[in-house]
Design a protein around this motif. Structure first.
Motif, short mmCIF file in Angstrom:
data_model
loop_
_atom_site.label_atom_id
_atom_site.label_comp_id
_atom_site.label_asym_id
_atom_site.label_seq_id
_atom_site.Cartn_x
_atom_site.Cartn_y
_atom_site.Cartn_z
N VAL A 168 4.07 49.33 14.60
CA VAL A 168 3.06 48.29 14.74
C VAL A 168 3.09 47.34 13.54
O VAL A 168 3.23 47.77 12.40
N GLU A 169 2.96 46.05 13.81
CA GLU A 169 2.95 45.03 12.76
C GLU A 169 1.53 44.60 12.39
O GLU A 169 1.27 44.27 11.23
N TYR A 170 0.65 44.56 13.37
CA TYR A 170 -0.72 44.11 13.12
C TYR A 170 -1.68 45.19 13.61
O TYR A 170 -1.76 45.48 14.80
N LEU A 171 -2.40 45.77 12.66
CA LEU A 171 -3.34 46.85 12.96
C LEU A 171 -4.72 46.42 12.46
O LEU A 171 -4.97 46.36 11.25
N SER A 172 -5.61 46.09 13.40
CA SER A 172 -6.89 45.45 13.06
C SER A 172 -8.06 46.35 13.42
O SER A 172 -8.26 46.68 14.59
N LEU A 173 -8.84 46.69 12.39
CA LEU A 173 -10.02 47.54 12.57
C LEU A 173 -11.26 46.97 11.88
O LEU A 173 -12.16 47.72 11.50
N PRO A 174 -11.36 45.66 11.70
CA PRO A 174 -12.52 45.11 11.00
C PRO A 174 -13.78 45.13 11.85
O PRO A 174 -13.72 45.21 13.08
N GLY A 175 -14.93 45.05 11.18
CA GLY A 175 -16.18 44.90 11.91
C GLY A 175 -16.60 46.12 12.68
O GLY A 175 -17.29 46.02 13.69
N ASN A 176 -16.20 47.30 12.20
CA ASN A 176 -16.68 48.54 12.78
C ASN A 176 -17.72 49.14 11.84
O ASN A 176 -18.31 48.44 11.01
#
Length: 434
Positions: A132-140
């Motif tokens: 994976v190149e983009y792993l987004s977990l913001p705003g949790n």
């Protein structure tokens, strides 16, 4: 052999317009046409078990899945049997849990977006052996990253964990992580264990960017910030009150650092000396003292900014070097510019001294200076200007003297700096001399 056109399937779960159902999930499948996405399937009241049954592939299809709705959990079998899956978007679904193994056996997966959900922890084994190149977990609401939460991720460009509730980073959460950028800003991090970044490696020669701004970090611990690769470090808007000689000694390839918005009061010698720092930002602190040699032996420095501090005096010993600089000391409390103030600054430097309280400038302040890119002295309290002050200084761009108390000369503002390209003076003809 029959040839196949690449098809990318999107799985979309609508939130606002979905009838009340146990899962509240609508899945819409798309494939890529020649110029745009084409809708191929709509399934309401869907389950996130065995999504393959909704948008099946034939082994040759590249697929992307977007899920929206009321999705509380991603199961171990949610994406099972979709080996060509390239992207997963589960955004704003109130997601609370990801079972370890959810992303197992997805060798083509290049992006995962789980933003704006209700995740509270990332369990061990959740993100393992992925490209994976983009792993987004913001705003949790993530407050815990378990050991081995991120393991053997070799292609990550951006790992986004900002705007969560993390208070601590523990050793072992990142293992064999190859990454370009890690965003951890706007958490509540106050503790980072020694060794947390030991097995974090840059993807390329540009190094990594580590953004830890807007947390609760109180000091720069050299045993924690021990990283031998190229790094850009952002520690703005924390609670750092002291810089100590040697704080950065274990960051030999620190390229840029931002410490804006902390509680710093002084910059001693031995913090930045001898470093590879090129971009140094110390804005919005309480700095009233900078040691005379604080910036010595900084051969890579090209930009230094200390806007909005409490400096009252300019030290003519600052900035010994050969590389042209941008020096920004706007919005401080400087009152005078002393003799030979700029003797040491490199040729072609850009000086910003606007929005201070400068009343007087020594007649020899620019002794030894032959060329500047520009100088901004606007919004000060200068009353008298010696027309010989910049007589021998070539100014490539501008001299800004707006909003001072300097009277306009009879022969126009050009006489104030005859070798400047442009001169700005309030209520005075703006003369371009170059």
């Amino acid at each position: 052999m029959k040839s196949f056109k690449p098809i990318i399937i999107f799985l979309i779960v609508e939130l606002s317009f979905v009838p009340a159902t146990p899962d509240g999930v609508v899945i819409t499948c798309y494939h890529s046409g020649e110029d745009s996405w084409e809708q191929t399937q709509v399934v309401k009241n869907a389950s996130t078990h065995q999504i393959k049954e909704i948008c099946p592939g034939d082994g040759e299809q590249n697929q992307r899945i977007e899920v929206k709705g009321s999705v509380k959990i991603l199961y171990e079998d949610s994406f099972k049997g979709i080996p060509k899956l390239r992207g997963i978007n589960v955004y704003g679904t109130n997601l609370e849990e990801i079972e370890p193994g959810t992303f197992k056996d997805l060798p083509e997966l290049d992006s995962v977006d789980l933003s704006s959900n209700n995740l509270q922890e990332i369990k061990s084994g959740t993100f393992v052996n992925l490209k994976v190149e983009y792993l987004s977990l913001p705003g949790n609401s993530i407050s815990l990253l378990q050991e081995k939460a991120f393991v053997n991720l070799s292609h990550v460009q951006e790992l986004s964990l900002e705007k969560n509730n993390l208070q601590e980073l523990k050793r072992g959460i990142f293992q064999d992580l190859h990454v370009t950028r890690i965003d951890l800003w706007s958490n509540n991090i106050s503790k980072i264990e020694v060794g947390t970044f030991d097995t974090v490696f840059p993807r390329n020669d540009d190094g990594i960017t580590l953004n830890l701004s807007n947390n609760s970090i109180a000091e720069i611990d050299s045993s924690v910030f021990d990283y031998k690769h190229t790094i850009i470090l952002t520690l703005s808007d924390n609670s750092i009150s002291v810089l100590r000689p040697g704080d950065l000694r274990n960051l030999p390839h620190l390229r840029d650092i931002s410490l804006s918005g902390n509680k710093l009061k002084e910059v001693p010698e031995g913090v930045f000396n001898g470093s590879e720092i090129g971009f140094l930002v110390l804005n919005h602190n309480e700095i009233s003292f900078i040691a005379s040699k604080a910036f010595d032996d900084m051969k890579h420095l090209y930009y230094v900014s200390l806007n909005n501090n409490k400096l009252k005096e300019w030290d003519s010993n600052w900035f010994r070097g050969e590389r042209r600089l941008s020096i920004i000391f706007s919005s401080n409390f400087l009152e005078t510019i002393p003799a030979e103030a700029f003797t040491n600054i490199p040729e072609g430097t850009m000086l910003y001294l606007d929005h201070n309280r400068i009343k007087s400038i020594s007649d020899s302040a620019f002794t030894g200076v032959t060329k500047l890119e520009g100088i901004d002295l606007g919004h000060n309290e200068i009353e008298e200007w010696n027309v010989d002050l910049l007589k021998n200084v070539e100014v490539e761009d501008f001299v800004d003297l707006t909003d001072n108390k300097i009277k306009c000369p009879e022969n126009g503002s050009g006489s104030l700096a005859p070798k400047a390209h442009t001169i700005y003076l309030t209520n005075c003809s703006q003369i371009v001399t170059g």
